[in-house]
Design an enzyme around this catalytic site. Structure first.
Site, PDB file in Angstrom:
ATOM      1  N   GLU A 167       0.781  -1.230   0.000  1.00  0.00           N
ATOM      2  CA  GLU A 167       0.000   0.000   0.000  1.00  0.00           C
ATOM      3  C   GLU A 167       0.819   1.290   0.000  1.00  0.00           C
ATOM      4  O   GLU A 167       0.690   2.133   0.888  1.00  0.00           O
ATOM      5  CB  GLU A 167      -0.972   0.007   1.194  1.00  0.00           C
ATOM      6  N   GLU A 382      -6.609  -7.824  -0.033  1.00  0.00           N
ATOM      7  CA  GLU A 382      -7.388  -7.340   1.105  1.00  0.00           C
ATOM      8  C   GLU A 382      -8.748  -6.880   0.592  1.00  0.00           C
ATOM      9  O   GLU A 382      -8.853  -6.291  -0.477  1.00  0.00           O
ATOM     10  CB  GLU A 382      -6.700  -6.184   1.844  1.00  0.00           C
TER      11      GLU A 382
END
Length: 482
Positions: A167, A382
């Site tokens: 991320e 995710e």
């Protein structure tokens, strides 16, 4: 939606990260990561749990893998804690740390669960932060390469799928939560450093890609990117342009690097105009271009919405806010770039208690758009619903809201696959309840309830939620029964 099954080789599983689930933060030779320090601060300020014990998977990994096998997992995505392997970031390896990951991987393999490893998930060794500032200093690139080469060599025979850095876009947006940033740099006058540390991560990502391709037989590697498609608030042309600008700076700035080896032009122009662009040294872009990604892993929770924002000389640039209370509407603000875009609430979508838009169709939008642009395989590493879960007196957790959320997102993945998108895996967040980066343990995501509170870790006993049995059936029917 057609209700036929997913591809037979599809990898069903779930995800965690080291500092959010393992605990044992200072056991068996491990030293602190920056997340151990940041979460101690969060405990003092907000009462959120530290990472010292987290969900104690370090001592429960065999039980957790058995529960994953019972659910039917084909894959488990987890991260390796850099400071468990190299307590000081570089130098002497910690044999107990290496042994732990060998044991975990062996346990997974014995149970026919494919390990998907993330090399870096926010937890820079604190020793490197103390030494030179961690990701704020270019030295981190060489030290990450040292760590990555060791880990990739050590586990090359057992790991096929590698993700590099988790991320990057979220690290830029929430840099004080994902990195240790000294208070004197948090005044808004040092925001160029957000994009500088991201540039260092791009170099580290490329190095890791090249290492996997050189060392791992048939190894596959890519980044794990936090991604949210951006919609215009209205069909007004100004809002459409604002959404394009937000897409460029929040998404394309990262994906173009991974697959084109260049910084997105519109985003880079904006950064240059405002003194935010990274300093790029000779040879950097050649190195970045050499680090070919085999796939893109995506962490999708919500879509975003943007509107036009005039540069009136009054409105200031600011970055994404956060909701720490878990009460809808308590978000502290929206990212604003005057004369470029302003993020805003989408009035057409409901949100979680933490103000994240609930948008299953956004999953389909994201998958189709990215596959059309880059034509590379995708995986979901995710996707999940943070919620207040209640353990009943008879030790049940009735999380129908999570089942509803996940089933609709899985249906969206199937629609994308039916339109030709190649999706490798679905590994939602999270396998077990764990420590939320910004909200402690009361914000729960797992299929498995971990009995602890922010103040009291208790024994971290595990209990199957209703979503456990639902997901078990989803996997058993290969996505036919949602």
């Amino acid at each position: 939606m057609t209700h036929n099954a997913f591809p037979k080789e599809f990898l069903w599983g779930a995800s965690t990260s080291a500092y959010q689930v393992e605990g044992a933060a200072y056991e068996d030779g491990k030293k602190a990561s920056q997340q151990d320090i940041i979460n101690k601060d969060s405990y003092n300020k907000f009462g959120f749990a530290t990472a010292d014990i987290a969900s104690d998977e370090y001592h429960h990994y065999k039980e957790d893998v058995a529960l994953m096998k019972d659910m039917g997992f084909k894959a488990y995505r987890f991260s390796i804690a850099w400071s468990r392997i190299f307590p000081d970031g570089v130098g002497e390896v910690n044999p107990k740390g290496v042994e732990y990951y060998h044991n975990l991987i062996d346990e997974l393999k014995v149970n026919n669960i494919e390990p998907i490893v993330t090399l870096y998930h926010y937890d820079c060794p604190w020793a490197l932060v103390e030494k030179y500032g961690g990701w704020l200093n270019r030295q981190i690139v060489a030290d990450f390469a040292y760590y990555a080469e060791y880990v990739i060599n050590e586990f090359k025979d057992d790991i096929k799928y590698w993700t590099t850095i988790n991320e990057q876009s979220i690290i830029v947006q929430y840099w004080t939560q994902k990195c240790y940033i000294p208070e004197e740099l948090q005044d808004g006058k040092h925001d160029q450093m957000r994009y500088q540390l991201n540039h260092y991560m791009n170099l580290a990502h490329a190095i890791a890609c090249n290492l996997v391709h050189r060392i791992v037989p048939n190894g596959q590697v890519g980044a794990a990117l936090g991604y949210a498609p951006v919609y215009p608030l209205t069909s007004k042309p100004e809002d459409v342009i604002a959404a394009q600008n937000a897409q460029a700076l929040r998404n394309d700035y990262y994906t173009d690097i991974y697959f084109k080896g260049i910084y997105n032009t519109a985003a880079m122009k904006y950064l240059e105009e405002h003194g935010l662009a990274p300093v790029i040294e000779e040879g950097d872009m050649e190195l970045i271009a050499s680090g070919e990604s085999d796939f893109l892993a995506l962490n999708y929770y919500a879509s975003e919405c943007a509107k036009w924002c005039n540069d009136d000389g009054i409105k200031k640039m600011c970055y994404s806010g956060v909701n720490r209370s878990g009460k809808k509407g308590d978000i502290s603000g929206f990212e604003t770039h005057p004369g470029f875009y302003e993020m805003c609430k989408n009035p057409l979508l409901d949100t979680t208690d933490w103000d994240w838009a609930i948008d299953p169709i956004g999953m389909e939008v994201m998958l189709r758009d990215l596959y059309n642009r880059y034509n590379k395989p995708l995986m979901i590493t995710e996707n999940g619903l943070g919620a207040y879960d209640i353990l009943t007196e008879d030790q049940q957790v009735h999380d129908h809201y999570r089942i509803d959320y996940l089933s609709k997102h899985i249906a969206a993945i199937k629609r994308a696959i039916n339109r030709g998108v190649e999706v490798i895996a679905y590994c939602p967040w999270s396998a077990v309840d764990l420590l939320s980066t910004s909200n402690g343990v009361k914000k729960r995501y797992g299929f498995i309830y971990v009995d602890r509170t922010d103040d009291d870790p208790k024994e971290c006993k595990r209990f199957r939620k209703d979503s456990f049995y639902w997901y078990q059936n989803v996997i058993r029917t290969n996505g036919e029964k949602l």
